[in-house]
Design a protein around this motif. Structure first.
Motif, PDB file in Angstrom:
ATOM      1  N   SER A  85       0.829  -1.207   0.000  1.00 54.07           N
ATOM      2  CA  SER A  85       0.000   0.000   0.000  1.00 54.07           C
ATOM      3  C   SER A  85       0.861   1.252   0.000  1.00 54.07           C
ATOM      4  O   SER A  85       1.835   1.358   0.738  1.00 54.07           O
ATOM      5  CB  SER A  85      -0.906   0.016   1.242  1.00 54.07           C
ATOM      6  OG  SER A  85      -1.566   1.261   1.341  1.00 54.07           O
ATOM      7  N   ASP A  86       0.443   2.232  -0.809  1.00 52.84           N
ATOM      8  CA  ASP A  86       1.123   3.530  -0.876  1.00 52.84           C
ATOM      9  C   ASP A  86       0.701   4.472   0.250  1.00 52.84           C
ATOM     10  O   ASP A  86       1.281   5.539   0.410  1.00 52.84           O
ATOM     11  CB  ASP A  86       0.794   4.239  -2.197  1.00 52.84           C
ATOM     12  CG  ASP A  86       1.457   3.602  -3.394  1.00 52.84           C
ATOM     13  OD1 ASP A  86       2.081   2.545  -3.242  1.00 52.84           O
ATOM     14  OD2 ASP A  86       1.352   4.178  -4.489  1.00 52.84           O
ATOM     15  N   GLU A  87      -0.310   4.112   1.014  1.00 52.98           N
ATOM     16  CA  GLU A  87      -0.905   5.034   1.992  1.00 52.98           C
ATOM     17  C   GLU A  87       0.096   5.620   2.981  1.00 52.98           C
ATOM     18  O   GLU A  87      -0.034   6.766   3.381  1.00 52.98           O
ATOM     19  CB  GLU A  87      -2.018   4.338   2.770  1.00 52.98           C
ATOM     20  CG  GLU A  87      -3.285   4.148   1.965  1.00 52.98           C
ATOM     21  CD  GLU A  87      -4.377   3.524   2.804  1.00 52.98           C
ATOM     22  OE1 GLU A  87      -4.678   4.057   3.892  1.00 52.98           O
ATOM     23  OE2 GLU A  87      -4.922   2.501   2.361  1.00 52.98           O
ATOM     24  N   PRO A 127       3.803   9.040   2.419  1.00 51.05           N
ATOM     25  CA  PRO A 127       4.072  10.409   2.887  1.00 51.05           C
ATOM     26  C   PRO A 127       4.586  10.462   4.328  1.00 51.05           C
ATOM     27  O   PRO A 127       5.488  11.247   4.638  1.00 51.05           O
ATOM     28  CB  PRO A 127       2.714  11.106   2.758  1.00 51.05           C
ATOM     29  CG  PRO A 127       1.987  10.332   1.703  1.00 51.05           C
ATOM     30  CD  PRO A 127       2.441   8.910   1.902  1.00 51.05           C
ATOM     31  N   HIS A 141       8.144   9.031  -5.441  1.00 48.95           N
ATOM     32  CA  HIS A 141       6.757   9.102  -4.966  1.00 48.95           C
ATOM     33  C   HIS A 141       5.932  10.094  -5.791  1.00 48.95           C
ATOM     34  O   HIS A 141       4.774   9.822  -6.120  1.00 48.95           O
ATOM     35  CB  HIS A 141       6.724   9.476  -3.484  1.00 48.95           C
ATOM     36  CG  HIS A 141       5.353   9.575  -2.926  1.00 48.95           C
ATOM     37  ND1 HIS A 141       4.471   8.526  -2.906  1.00 48.95           N
ATOM     38  CD2 HIS A 141       4.693  10.617  -2.371  1.00 48.95           C
ATOM     39  CE1 HIS A 141       3.334   8.902  -2.365  1.00 48.95           C
ATOM     40  NE2 HIS A 141       3.441  10.168  -2.035  1.00 48.95           N
ATOM     41  N   GLU A 142       6.529  11.233  -6.127  1.00 52.38           N
ATOM     42  CA  GLU A 142       5.817  12.242  -6.933  1.00 52.38           C
ATOM     43  C   GLU A 142       5.482  11.708  -8.325  1.00 52.38           C
ATOM     44  O   GLU A 142       4.420  12.005  -8.867  1.00 52.38           O
ATOM     45  CB  GLU A 142       6.662  13.498  -7.072  1.00 52.38           C
ATOM     46  CG  GLU A 142       6.790  14.297  -5.790  1.00 52.38           C
ATOM     47  CD  GLU A 142       7.833  15.392  -5.886  1.00 52.38           C
ATOM     48  OE1 GLU A 142       8.375  15.657  -7.000  1.00 52.38           O
ATOM     49  OE2 GLU A 142       8.130  15.996  -4.842  1.00 52.38           O
ATOM     50  N   GLU A 143       6.384  10.914  -8.898  1.00 52.21           N
ATOM     51  CA  GLU A 143       6.210  10.421 -10.270  1.00 52.21           C
ATOM     52  C   GLU A 143       5.440   9.112 -10.340  1.00 52.21           C
ATOM     53  O   GLU A 143       4.970   8.731 -11.415  1.00 52.21           O
ATOM     54  CB  GLU A 143       7.580  10.231 -10.927  1.00 52.21           C
ATOM     55  CG  GLU A 143       8.333  11.534 -11.102  1.00 52.21           C
ATOM     56  CD  GLU A 143       9.754  11.346 -11.592  1.00 52.21           C
ATOM     57  OE1 GLU A 143      10.211  10.188 -11.719  1.00 52.21           O
ATOM     58  OE2 GLU A 143      10.412  12.373 -11.860  1.00 52.21           O
ATOM     59  N   ARG A 144       5.293   8.442  -9.220  1.00 51.64           N
ATOM     60  CA  ARG A 144       4.630   7.129  -9.195  1.00 51.64           C
ATOM     61  C   ARG A 144       3.134   7.290  -9.424  1.00 51.64           C
ATOM     62  O   ARG A 144       2.494   8.124  -8.793  1.00 51.64           O
ATOM     63  CB  ARG A 144       4.899   6.488  -7.830  1.00 51.64           C
ATOM     64  CG  ARG A 144       4.285   5.120  -7.641  1.00 51.64           C
ATOM     65  CD  ARG A 144       4.760   4.584  -6.280  1.00 51.64           C
ATOM     66  NE  ARG A 144       3.961   3.467  -5.830  1.00 51.64           N
ATOM     67  CZ  ARG A 144       4.135   2.209  -6.199  1.00 51.64           C
ATOM     68  NH1 ARG A 144       5.088   1.915  -7.054  1.00 51.64           N
ATOM     69  NH2 ARG A 144       3.370   1.249  -5.727  1.00 51.64           N
ATOM     70  N   PRO A 145       2.561   6.474 -10.340  1.00 50.56           N
ATOM     71  CA  PRO A 145       1.101   6.529 -10.510  1.00 50.56           C
ATOM     72  C   PRO A 145       0.408   6.186  -9.196  1.00 50.56           C
ATOM     73  O   PRO A 145       0.777   5.238  -8.518  1.00 50.56           O
ATOM     74  CB  PRO A 145       0.825   5.456 -11.570  1.00 50.56           C
ATOM     75  CG  PRO A 145       2.146   5.164 -12.204  1.00 50.56           C
ATOM     76  CD  PRO A 145       3.205   5.508 -11.196  1.00 50.56           C
ATOM     77  N   LYS A 146      -0.541   6.999  -8.834  1.00 54.25           N
ATOM     78  CA  LYS A 146      -1.266   6.770  -7.573  1.00 54.25           C
ATOM     79  C   LYS A 146      -2.258   5.633  -7.746  1.00 54.25           C
ATOM     80  O   LYS A 146      -2.917   5.508  -8.763  1.00 54.25           O
ATOM     81  CB  LYS A 146      -2.001   8.036  -7.127  1.00 54.25           C
ATOM     82  CG  LYS A 146      -1.092   9.231  -6.947  1.00 54.25           C
ATOM     83  CD  LYS A 146       0.005   8.981  -5.933  1.00 54.25           C
ATOM     84  CE  LYS A 146       0.958  10.122  -5.836  1.00 54.25           C
ATOM     85  NZ  LYS A 146       2.330   9.814  -6.079  1.00 54.25           N
ATOM     86  N   LYS A 147      -2.331   4.790  -6.724  1.00 53.29           N
ATOM     87  CA  LYS A 147      -3.251   3.641  -6.758  1.00 53.29           C
ATOM     88  C   LYS A 147      -4.490   3.950  -5.957  1.00 53.29           C
ATOM     89  O   LYS A 147      -4.494   4.649  -5.005  1.00 53.29           O
ATOM     90  CB  LYS A 147      -2.570   2.402  -6.198  1.00 53.29           C
ATOM     91  CG  LYS A 147      -1.428   1.944  -7.083  1.00 53.29           C
ATOM     92  CD  LYS A 147      -0.826   0.683  -6.521  1.00 53.29           C
ATOM     93  CE  LYS A 147       0.318   0.214  -7.402  1.00 53.29           C
ATOM     94  NZ  LYS A 147       0.938  -0.977  -6.940  1.00 53.29           N
TER      95      LYS A 147
END
Length: 135
Positions: free
Chosen positions: A11-13, A16, A129-135
């Motif tokens: 998970s990307d959550e 940040p 993180h800025e360039e990663r496609p958000k899931k």
């Protein structure tokens, strides 16, 4: 912490939070490799050393790289510190232990392990993180 656990679960959550707190818990940003290179991360995390490794920091990078088949992309820093890594540790733990002596962080790529000073690694992960496609 919880943010690192989320990353390990895919998970990307928590990213940040990990980036904000990177100076407090420097090795926590290494867990971002679980999202960046999940297969390689899992292999390093689950594969155990079968022998102890002992030597100067520079020698340990070479030995661990050979043992894992990873090219280690790290400028030589001339450290004379001596370290012993006991057998039975995961290769991930071994790499993190060696990196911690020079305040370095790990960036796992498909064909290599980049080892950067923590500040440079943090900049890499922020950009990633800025360039990663958000899931």
């Amino acid at each position: 912490g919880a943010a690192a656990g989320l990353a390990m679960l895919g998970s990307d959550e928590g990213v940040p939070i990990l980036l904000e707190q990177a100076w407090v818990q420097a090795q926590d940003i290494d867990v971002l490799n679980a999202l960046h290179q999940p297969e390689g991360w899992e292999k390093l995390r689950s594969t155990k050393t079968r022998q102890p490794f002992e030597g100067r920091i520079e020698e340990l990078w070479v030995a661990l790289g050979k043992e894992t088949g990873l090219t280690i992309d790290r400028p030589e820093r001339g450290s004379n510190r001596w370290l012993r890594i006991r057998e039975g540790r995961s290769f991930l733990e071994a790499f993190q232990e060696v990196a911690s002596f020079n305040e370095e962080s790990l960036i796992l790529e498909p064909d290599r392990l980049r080892v950067l000073p923590h500040r440079e690694a943090l900049e890499f992960w922020k950009k990633w993180h800025e360039e990663r496609p958000k899931k």
